[in-house]
Design a protein around this motif. Structure first.
Motif, PDB file in Angstrom:
ATOM      1  N   ASP A 180       0.856  -1.238   0.062  1.00 34.48           N
ATOM      2  CA  ASP A 180      -0.136  -0.049  -0.022  1.00 34.48           C
ATOM      3  C   ASP A 180       0.844   1.328   0.133  1.00 34.48           C
ATOM      4  O   ASP A 180       2.093   1.210   0.479  1.00 34.48           O
ATOM      5  N   THR A 181       0.300   2.404  -0.436  1.00 36.32           N
ATOM      6  CA  THR A 181       1.047   3.467  -0.653  1.00 36.32           C
ATOM      7  C   THR A 181       0.290   4.711   0.241  1.00 36.32           C
ATOM      8  O   THR A 181      -0.950   5.009  -0.019  1.00 36.32           O
ATOM      9  N   ILE A 182       1.053   5.340   0.996  1.00 41.00           N
ATOM     10  CA  ILE A 182       0.594   5.980   2.175  1.00 41.00           C
ATOM     11  C   ILE A 182       1.033   7.419   2.014  1.00 41.00           C
ATOM     12  O   ILE A 182       2.350   7.647   2.081  1.00 41.00           O
ATOM     13  N   GLU A 183       0.457   8.538   1.562  1.00 44.45           N
ATOM     14  CA  GLU A 183       0.892   9.901   1.675  1.00 44.45           C
ATOM     15  C   GLU A 183       0.650  10.785   2.680  1.00 44.45           C
ATOM     16  O   GLU A 183      -0.452  10.832   2.949  1.00 44.45           O
ATOM     17  N   LEU A 184       1.667  11.214   3.231  1.00 44.16           N
ATOM     18  CA  LEU A 184       1.408  12.307   4.277  1.00 44.16           C
ATOM     19  C   LEU A 184       1.269  13.539   3.964  1.00 44.16           C
ATOM     20  O   LEU A 184       1.766  13.973   2.797  1.00 44.16           O
ATOM     21  N   ARG A 185       0.844  14.377   4.879  1.00 40.36           N
ATOM     22  CA  ARG A 185       0.587  15.934   4.479  1.00 40.36           C
ATOM     23  C   ARG A 185       1.845  16.770   4.369  1.00 40.36           C
ATOM     24  O   ARG A 185       1.462  17.665   3.923  1.00 40.36           O
ATOM     25  N   ASP A 186       2.827  16.160   4.950  1.00 37.80           N
ATOM     26  CA  ASP A 186       3.987  16.940   4.862  1.00 37.80           C
ATOM     27  C   ASP A 186       4.985  16.685   3.389  1.00 37.80           C
ATOM     28  O   ASP A 186       5.882  17.109   3.173  1.00 37.80           O
ATOM     29  N   GLY A 187       4.194  15.878   2.666  1.00 40.53           N
ATOM     30  CA  GLY A 187       4.808  15.574   1.432  1.00 40.53           C
ATOM     31  C   GLY A 187       5.635  14.077   1.271  1.00 40.53           C
ATOM     32  O   GLY A 187       5.884  13.686   0.220  1.00 40.53           O
ATOM     33  N   SER A 188       5.762  13.509   2.416  1.00 40.58           N
ATOM     34  CA  SER A 188       6.377  12.128   2.461  1.00 40.58           C
ATOM     35  C   SER A 188       5.432  11.109   1.922  1.00 40.58           C
ATOM     36  O   SER A 188       4.316  10.918   2.151  1.00 40.58           O
ATOM     37  N   VAL A 189       5.897   9.977   1.123  1.00 37.76           N
ATOM     38  CA  VAL A 189       5.147   8.826   0.658  1.00 37.76           C
ATOM     39  C   VAL A 189       5.874   7.886   1.243  1.00 37.76           C
ATOM     40  O   VAL A 189       7.057   7.544   0.951  1.00 37.76           O
ATOM     41  N   LEU A 190       4.967   6.799   1.917  1.00 35.58           N
ATOM     42  CA  LEU A 190       5.525   5.715   2.462  1.00 35.58           C
ATOM     43  C   LEU A 190       4.816   4.534   1.846  1.00 35.58           C
ATOM     44  O   LEU A 190       3.791   4.510   1.297  1.00 35.58           O
ATOM     45  N   THR A 191       5.659   3.360   1.903  1.00 35.65           N
ATOM     46  CA  THR A 191       5.098   2.184   1.103  1.00 35.65           C
ATOM     47  C   THR A 191       5.275   1.109   2.169  1.00 35.65           C
ATOM     48  O   THR A 191       6.166   0.552   2.961  1.00 35.65           O
ATOM     49  N   GLY A 192       4.301   0.412   2.489  1.00 42.82           N
ATOM     50  CA  GLY A 192       4.104  -0.587   3.379  1.00 42.82           C
ATOM     51  C   GLY A 192       2.581  -1.343   3.503  1.00 42.82           C
ATOM     52  O   GLY A 192       2.046  -1.155   2.413  1.00 42.82           O
ATOM     53  N   ASP A 193       2.260  -1.743   4.587  1.00 38.54           N
ATOM     54  CA  ASP A 193       0.976  -2.629   4.729  1.00 38.54           C
ATOM     55  C   ASP A 193       0.109  -1.677   5.777  1.00 38.54           C
ATOM     56  O   ASP A 193       0.553  -1.635   6.905  1.00 38.54           O
ATOM     57  N   LEU A 194      -1.120  -1.435   5.177  1.00 39.89           N
ATOM     58  CA  LEU A 194      -1.943  -0.873   6.013  1.00 39.89           C
ATOM     59  C   LEU A 194      -2.601  -2.090   7.160  1.00 39.89           C
ATOM     60  O   LEU A 194      -3.147  -2.896   6.693  1.00 39.89           O
ATOM     61  N   VAL A 195      -2.278  -1.741   8.545  1.00 38.44           N
ATOM     62  CA  VAL A 195      -2.785  -2.752   9.239  1.00 38.44           C
ATOM     63  C   VAL A 195      -4.364  -2.461   9.871  1.00 38.44           C
ATOM     64  O   VAL A 195      -5.377  -3.029   9.938  1.00 38.44           O
ATOM     65  N   SER A 196      -4.377  -1.000  10.301  1.00 40.39           N
ATOM     66  CA  SER A 196      -5.876  -0.816  10.667  1.00 40.39           C
ATOM     67  C   SER A 196      -6.046   0.816  10.682  1.00 40.39           C
ATOM     68  O   SER A 196      -4.968   1.648  10.821  1.00 40.39           O
ATOM     69  N   ILE A 197      -7.078   1.321  10.720  1.00 38.84           N
ATOM     70  CA  ILE A 197      -7.561   2.748  11.033  1.00 38.84           C
ATOM     71  C   ILE A 197      -8.661   2.599  12.030  1.00 38.84           C
ATOM     72  O   ILE A 197      -9.680   2.216  11.911  1.00 38.84           O
ATOM     73  N   HIS A 198      -8.127   3.132  13.278  1.00 39.65           N
ATOM     74  CA  HIS A 198      -8.969   3.029  14.561  1.00 39.65           C
ATOM     75  C   HIS A 198      -9.093   4.533  14.934  1.00 39.65           C
ATOM     76  O   HIS A 198      -8.078   5.093  15.581  1.00 39.65           O
ATOM     77  N   GLY A 199     -10.212   5.223  15.351  1.00 41.99           N
ATOM     78  CA  GLY A 199     -10.115   6.502  16.006  1.00 41.99           C
ATOM     79  C   GLY A 199      -9.499   7.314  15.121  1.00 41.99           C
ATOM     80  O   GLY A 199      -9.352   7.630  13.782  1.00 41.99           O
ATOM     81  N   MET A 200      -8.561   8.114  15.851  1.00 42.50           N
ATOM     82  CA  MET A 200      -7.579   9.179  15.412  1.00 42.50           C
ATOM     83  C   MET A 200      -6.269   8.463  14.920  1.00 42.50           C
ATOM     84  O   MET A 200      -5.412   9.106  14.660  1.00 42.50           O
ATOM     85  N   GLN A 201      -5.987   7.126  14.853  1.00 47.82           N
ATOM     86  CA  GLN A 201      -4.751   6.463  14.702  1.00 47.82           C
ATOM     87  C   GLN A 201      -4.968   5.518  13.168  1.00 47.82           C
ATOM     88  O   GLN A 201      -5.763   4.905  13.261  1.00 47.82           O
ATOM     89  N   VAL A 202      -3.689   5.701  12.713  1.00 47.55           N
ATOM     90  CA  VAL A 202      -3.622   4.906  11.553  1.00 47.55           C
ATOM     91  C   VAL A 202      -2.233   4.065  11.458  1.00 47.55           C
ATOM     92  O   VAL A 202      -1.257   4.441  11.940  1.00 47.55           O
TER      93      VAL A 202
END
Length: 253
Positions: free
Chosen positions: A202-224
């Motif tokens: 999976d590809t995760i793009e952060l608001r500071d412009g960083s792009v991370l490559t990994g595996d999404l485990v969970s989205i719970h409340g305010m935590q990813v």
């Protein structure tokens, strides 16, 4: 007396050596000095098709016999053709691979010559290399040639005549391999492009412009929670701008 004379004639005729049919055009041992390792037997060269000017195309059936007690993994040879005056009128290549001790390999060669072949010679030819550009989609993949690192695509490489295996690997994509075969008729300047498989993570793009490559485990409340390189990392939901999920095969029960 007639019967005796007839018997003598019959014995004389039967004593003549038999004339073999389809005598070989030429037999050549390699190397031509020292202990021979290979014996090449050429049939008579036959003209086929047309030609331009004095040049004609000829074919010959060839047998290569391994005289040694060892297997021949591979060998590249130059073939030279001469006319009656010993002038060279054509040349070609012979490539052998995986010839066992005592084994005879049969094949056919085609050669262009500017006259009628009268004799041949076989010598070892240095492995000829061909320049080829290797690219990938997307670019920037790590490249290996026959298991050895060769740089990053796009990359200009030199490969010898024969079969090769190109390997491609890029973070976030499935690795892949591409078989490549170079013949004596190939010229430098060609190119190969390989399309890598779909993203493996999976590809995760952060608001500071960083792009991370990994595996999404969970989205719970305010935590990813994301697993990157085998390590779980937790981000505040407000840090995450976008998540691109890779399609996965259904989990088997």
């Amino acid at each position: 007396m007639r019967n005796v004379a007839a018997a003598i004639i019959l014995l004389a005729v039967s004593g003549l050596p038999a004339v073999a049919k389809d005598q070989p055009f030429q037999v050549v041992s390699w190397p031509d000095s020292g202990q021979p390792v290979l014996r090449f037997t050429f049939s008579k060269f036959k003209e086929v098709g047309g030609g331009m000017g004095k040049e004609r195309t000829y074919i010959s059936d060839v047998e290569a016999f391994n005289l040694s007690g060892k297997s021949i993994a591979g060998g590249n040879f130059s073939l030279y053709v001469f006319d009656k005056s010993k002038a060279r009128i054509g040349e070609g290549y012979i490539n052998l691979a995986n010839v066992s001790p005592g084994e005879t390999v049969k094949f056919q060669i085609t050669i262009a010559a500017s006259g009628l072949p009268n004799s041949v010679a076989v010598t070892t030819s240095a492995p000829r290399t061909v320049s080829i550009t290797v690219n990938s989609v997307p670019q920037g993949a790590g490249l290996t040639v026959d298991g050895k690192a060769a740089g990053t695509t796009p990359k200009l490489i030199e490969v010898a005549i024969g079969k090769h295996m190109l390997g491609f690997e890029k973070e976030g994509f499935n690795p892949g391999k591409f078989p490549l075969e170079i013949t004596s008729h190939d010229a430098s300047g060609g190119s190969v492009s390989y399309e890598l498989g779909s993203a493996a993570h999976d590809t995760i793009e952060l608001r500071d412009g960083s792009v991370l490559t990994g595996d999404l485990v969970s989205i719970h409340g305010m935590q990813v929670e994301i697993r990157i390189g085998g390590n779980a990392q937790t981000f505040d939901r407000n840090q995450v701008k976008r998540i691109l999920l890779t399609e996965r095969d259904p989990a088997s029960n």
